[in-house]
Design an enzyme around this catalytic site. Structure first.
Site, PDB file in Angstrom:
ATOM      1  N   LYS A 128       0.835  -1.204   0.000  1.00  7.61           N
ATOM      2  CA  LYS A 128       0.000   0.000   0.000  1.00  7.61           C
ATOM      3  C   LYS A 128       0.872   1.256   0.000  1.00  7.61           C
ATOM      4  O   LYS A 128       0.632   2.196  -0.746  1.00  7.61           O
ATOM      5  CB  LYS A 128      -0.956  -0.016   1.217  1.00  7.61           C
TER       6      LYS A 128
ATOM      7  N   GLN B 180      -4.893  -1.736   9.479  1.00  8.30           N
ATOM      8  CA  GLN B 180      -4.878  -3.073   8.890  1.00  8.30           C
ATOM      9  C   GLN B 180      -5.482  -4.102   9.840  1.00  8.30           C
ATOM     10  O   GLN B 180      -5.179  -4.108  11.032  1.00  8.30           O
ATOM     11  CB  GLN B 180      -3.425  -3.449   8.527  1.00  8.30           C
TER      12      GLN B 180
ATOM     13  N   ASP C  73     -11.015   2.655   3.734  1.00  5.67           N
ATOM     14  CA  ASP C  73     -11.431   1.248   3.654  1.00  5.67           C
ATOM     15  C   ASP C  73     -12.947   1.145   3.465  1.00  5.67           C
ATOM     16  O   ASP C  73     -13.456   0.084   3.090  1.00  5.67           O
ATOM     17  CB  ASP C  73     -11.083   0.522   4.960  1.00  5.67           C
TER      18      ASP C  73
HETATM   19  N1  GUN Z   1      -7.318  -7.041   6.051  1.00  5.52           N
HETATM   20  C1  GUN Z   1      -7.640  -7.760   4.950  1.00  5.52           C
HETATM   21  N2  GUN Z   1      -8.158  -6.958   3.999  1.00  5.52           N
HETATM   22  C2  GUN Z   1      -8.159  -5.701   4.510  1.00  5.52           C
HETATM   23  C3  GUN Z   1      -8.569  -4.444   3.994  1.00  5.52           C
HETATM   24  O1  GUN Z   1      -9.059  -4.313   2.857  1.00  5.52           O
HETATM   25  N3  GUN Z   1      -8.390  -3.380   4.839  1.00  5.52           N
HETATM   26  C4  GUN Z   1      -7.870  -3.515   6.089  1.00  5.52           C
HETATM   27  N4  GUN Z   1      -7.771  -2.411   6.835  1.00  5.52           N
HETATM   28  N5  GUN Z   1      -7.490  -4.662   6.586  1.00  5.52           N
HETATM   29  C5  GUN Z   1      -7.621  -5.757   5.795  1.00  5.52           C
END
Ligand code: GUN
Length: 295
Positions: free
Chosen positions: A55, A99, A122
């Protein structure tokens, strides 16, 4: 029967990132704005570390500022909430994500609700989820948004198609079902307690697997010609003891029956990050009252 067409998520994601990069540059030239993303990682989960690094790298590549935070695994919920408040208040930060999964000591829902919904890139905050239910206005969760883009480039008309979603997580299954409904498909959500799973799947024109079980979906579960998206990313050991990544779909079997299929890796995964960048750009424009570019 000929083999299924491969849906190239890597290529579509690269195209989306290029567009986001161009729009980011335009935003800087026109308004002096540079979108800022703060990805927060708690602890040292190896998979989460890889996701966060990807990211950060892609955010920098499209010209955004990266304000990631890495926090100790034993951080208290109160301290994490305080950090989220600081990120909320910082005007150079337009997008925040924490995350998941978080440790058992921290309630993910409390953390998400602490975020400014305008910065929740998100799309997990209840404000954004209610916008998703209404069908407009919020930030849309990234993996479901990426799945819809992949479907729209694969199928000319989604109207009336039978879509079956395997998995009911808050991150993928539930929001994806809303987007599929909004696109006029008939949606069935299935999960680990569903009876007659293969039979339900055989009725699917569109099958989306996000259930987290390696190679669960077999060739005989598939309607010939169906479009199959595999959201699963499972690390398994091969017979020679090596680690490998597989999806929720038994690719070698399903590729013989489906009409189109995403590979793992290189399918849905890259779309999640590209959509996160798109959301960060949208969030930056909205927070600064400038027009959101057409993407
Ligand atoms: N864990 C797995 N997929 C995601 C996501 O799209 N966003 C976040 N914050 N955590 C994740």
């Amino acid at each position: 029967m000929s083999k299924a067409r491969l849906i190239d998520g890597k290529k579509l994601a690269a195209k989306l990132r290029k567009t986001v990069g161009t729009q980011t540059l335009t935003l800087k030239k026109a308004y002096g704005l540079v979108p800022g993303l703060a990805a927060v990682l708690v602890g040292e989960d190896p998979a989460s570390q890889i996701y966060i690094r990807n990211k950060e790298t892609h955010a920098r590549e499209v010209g955004m500022n990266n304000f990631s935070r890495r926090l100790a695994k034993n951080i208290s919920e109160a301290k994490l909430l305080k950090i989220v408040s600081e990120l909320n208040a910082d005007p150079v930060i337009n997008g925040i994500l924490v995350q998941q999964p978080l440790s058992k000591k921290i309630d993910a829902f409390t953390v998400i609700e602490k975020m400014d919904p305008a910065k929740d890139v998100d799309g997990f905050h209840s404000f954004n989820l209610s916008a998703l239910f209404r069908g407009s206005g919020g930030l849309v969760p990234c993996t479901p948004k990426g799945c819809m883009m992949l479907l729209e480039t694969t199928i000319s008309d989604l109207n009336g198609a039978n879509a079956v979603v395997l998995g009911r997580s808050n991150i993928v299954g539930k929001p994806l079902a809303q987007l599929l409904l909004a696109a006029n498909t008939t949606v069935t959500i299935t999960h680990s307690h569903t009876c007659n799973l293969p039979e339900i799947c055989r009725n699917a024109d569109i099958l989306i697997a996000a259930i987290g079980q390696p190679k669960l979906i077999k060739g005989h579960w598939i309607k010939p010609g169906a479009v199959v998206l595999d959201v699963g990313i499972n690390r398994i050991k091969t017979k020679d003891g090596e680690q490998t990544l597989v999806g929720d779909v038994d690719f070698d079997e399903v590729v013989e029956i489906a009409g189109a299929i995403t590979p793992v890796p290189g399918g849905v995964g890259p779309m999640t990050i590209a959509c996160l960048l798109e959301n960060t750009l949208i969030a930056c424009c909205r927070q600064n009252g400038v027009p959101v570019p057409e993407i």
